[in-house]
Scaffold this active site. Structure first.
Site, PDB file in Angstrom:
ATOM      1  N   ARG A  23       0.837  -1.208   0.000  1.00 44.75           N
ATOM      2  CA  ARG A  23       0.000   0.000   0.000  1.00 44.75           C
ATOM      3  C   ARG A  23       0.864   1.247   0.000  1.00 44.75           C
ATOM      4  O   ARG A  23       0.580   2.204  -0.719  1.00 44.75           O
ATOM      5  CB  ARG A  23      -0.956   0.016   1.199  1.00 44.75           C
ATOM      6  N   CYS A  24       1.928   1.250   0.785  1.00 43.05           N
ATOM      7  CA  CYS A  24       2.817   2.410   0.837  1.00 43.05           C
ATOM      8  C   CYS A  24       3.447   2.706  -0.521  1.00 43.05           C
ATOM      9  O   CYS A  24       3.695   3.859  -0.863  1.00 43.05           O
ATOM     10  CB  CYS A  24       3.936   2.181   1.853  1.00 43.05           C
TER      11      CYS A  24
END
EC number: 3.5.3.6
Length: 409
Positions: free
Chosen positions: A398-399
């Site tokens: 996600r990052c």
């Protein structure tokens, strides 16, 4: 990819991903040393060759699932190639924000960047400029007195984490004021893309801009549906910015009418909300819990008649709060099932920081085997990527991604 009316379309965390922004790991990772890595928010030094291989697996999974990939370095290149004047403006702003103080060095850098192709210039801006690369460079008195280091322009290794500098919300974006000075230059790219890129310049409202007083980072911004956001108050995002974002969204008459502010401990391990909490299916979330990990929840709503925001603190458990505002019962899969040892290990290596590419379908680091097995036992499809090097930056799938378009659900 099918056409969408807006170049940004994000009304959920789990709608089928159609378009995403990434950054290819580059020489900036090679410019980290044991002496400076902490200053650049890294806990270890990634091996670039393997990091690239791991990232390519990530990109391949996205492509195989029909996700169109934009690379931030390509978008900014497309902006600058259109105008020499714009390129020169960008160079001047980049040097200014790198805090170069002497006219002599400023002019050397302008000449140096202008001598490169646009693609090479962008790569060099991200990777950093060392003294040996500038012909005729000499240390100024200010450099000598203040102990200038090897770099004239510091590297930007956190560009890998495209989630944070700006965030897609609805059909618009927040261009974020970063918490640490070392990451603030990353948002120059977003500023120019949304101001000058032909696809984005006239079609994307800016909910907050990069020079706001308080910090806000994309890892703390979660879009649950067309009316509901969850924003983290964390080590990197301040409460002031959450309230200001709420005002902007409410007064611009967007579809969002409720914001849940989740306050989490200010802790390096939990730097953003998405390191401990993400959505992976319609009614399924993953979360990390421990003795020092807790959520305080505040609800922000808007009264159009009085033009005021109403704020209240929720006393119910996170599961009950989410169930109420989503209008359905939800389940939370704890990182490693709440095991004290595996849970802490896997949260540290981003076990909760997964990227949903469709409802009930995620990309996760393979190393978090206990959590991944739990996901699968609960009906979640898991695409695993290797992460021995990528995980050294304390950011997961996600990052490393900023969704630009998801299907509505």
């Amino acid at each position: 990819m099918e056409e969408y009316l807006n170049p940004i379309n994000i009304f959920s965390e789990i709608g089928r991903l159609k378009k995403v922004l990434l950054h290819r790991p580059g020489e900036e990772l090679e410019n980290l040393t044991p002496f400076i890595m902490k200053n650049f928010l890294f806990d270890d030094i990634p091996y670039l060759e393997v990091a690239r291989q791991e990232h390519e697996v990530f990109a391949s999974i996205l492509k195989n699932n029909l996700v169109e990939i934009e690379y931030i370095e390509d978008l900014i290149s497309e902006v600058l190639v259109s105008s020499v004047a714009l390129e020169n403006k960008f160079i001047s702003q980049f040097i200014l924000e790198a805090e170069i103080k002497t006219d002599f060095t400023i002019n050397l850098l302008k000449d140096y960047f202008s001598s490169l192709t646009i693609d090479n210039m962008i790569s060099k801006m991200i990777s950093g400029v060392v003294t040996e690369e500038l012909k005729n460079y000499t240390s100024s008195l200010d450099d000598l007195v203040n102990g200038a280091n090897l770099f004239i322009i510091d590297p930007m290794p956190n560009v890998l984490f495209t989630r944070d500098p700006f965030a897609s919300i609805g059909n618009g974006v927040t261009i974020n004021k970063m918490f640490t000075k070392v990451r603030q230059r990353e948002t120059i790219f977003a500023e120019y893309i949304f101001k000058y890129h032909p696809v984005y310049k006239e079609n994307v409202p800016i909910w907050l801009n990069r020079w706001e007083e308080a910090s806000l980072e994309g890892g703390d911004e979660l879009v649950l549906n067309k009316g509901l956001l969850v924003i983290g108050i964390s080590e990197r995002t301040e409460a002031k910015s959450v309230e200001k974002l709420a005002i902007s969204l409410f007064k611009n008459k967007t579809s969002f009418d409720t914001i849940l502010a989740f306050q989490i401990p200010k802790n390096r391990s939990y730097m953003h909300l998405d390191t401990v909490f993400t959505q992976i299916d319609y009614s399924v979330f993953t979360s990390f819990t421990s003795d020092d990990m807790y959520f305080s929840i505040y609800v922000l709503t808007y009264n159009p008649s009085s033009s005021k925001i109403h704020i209240k603190k929720e006393k119910a458990r996170i599961k009950d709060v989410l169930s109420f505002y989503l209008g359905r019962k939800i389940d939370i899969i704890k990182c490693a099932g709440g095991d004290l040892i595996h849970g802490a290990r896997e949260q540290w290596n981003d076990g909760a920081n997964v990227l949903a590419i469709a409802p009930g379908e995620i990309i996760a680091y393979s190393r978090n085997h206990v959590t991944n097995k739990l996901f699968e036992e609960n009906g979640i499809k898991v695409h695993r990527i290797p992460s021995s090097e990528l995980s050294r930056g304390r950011g997961g799938p996600r990052c490393m991604s900023m969704p630009l378009i998801r299907e509505d659900i």
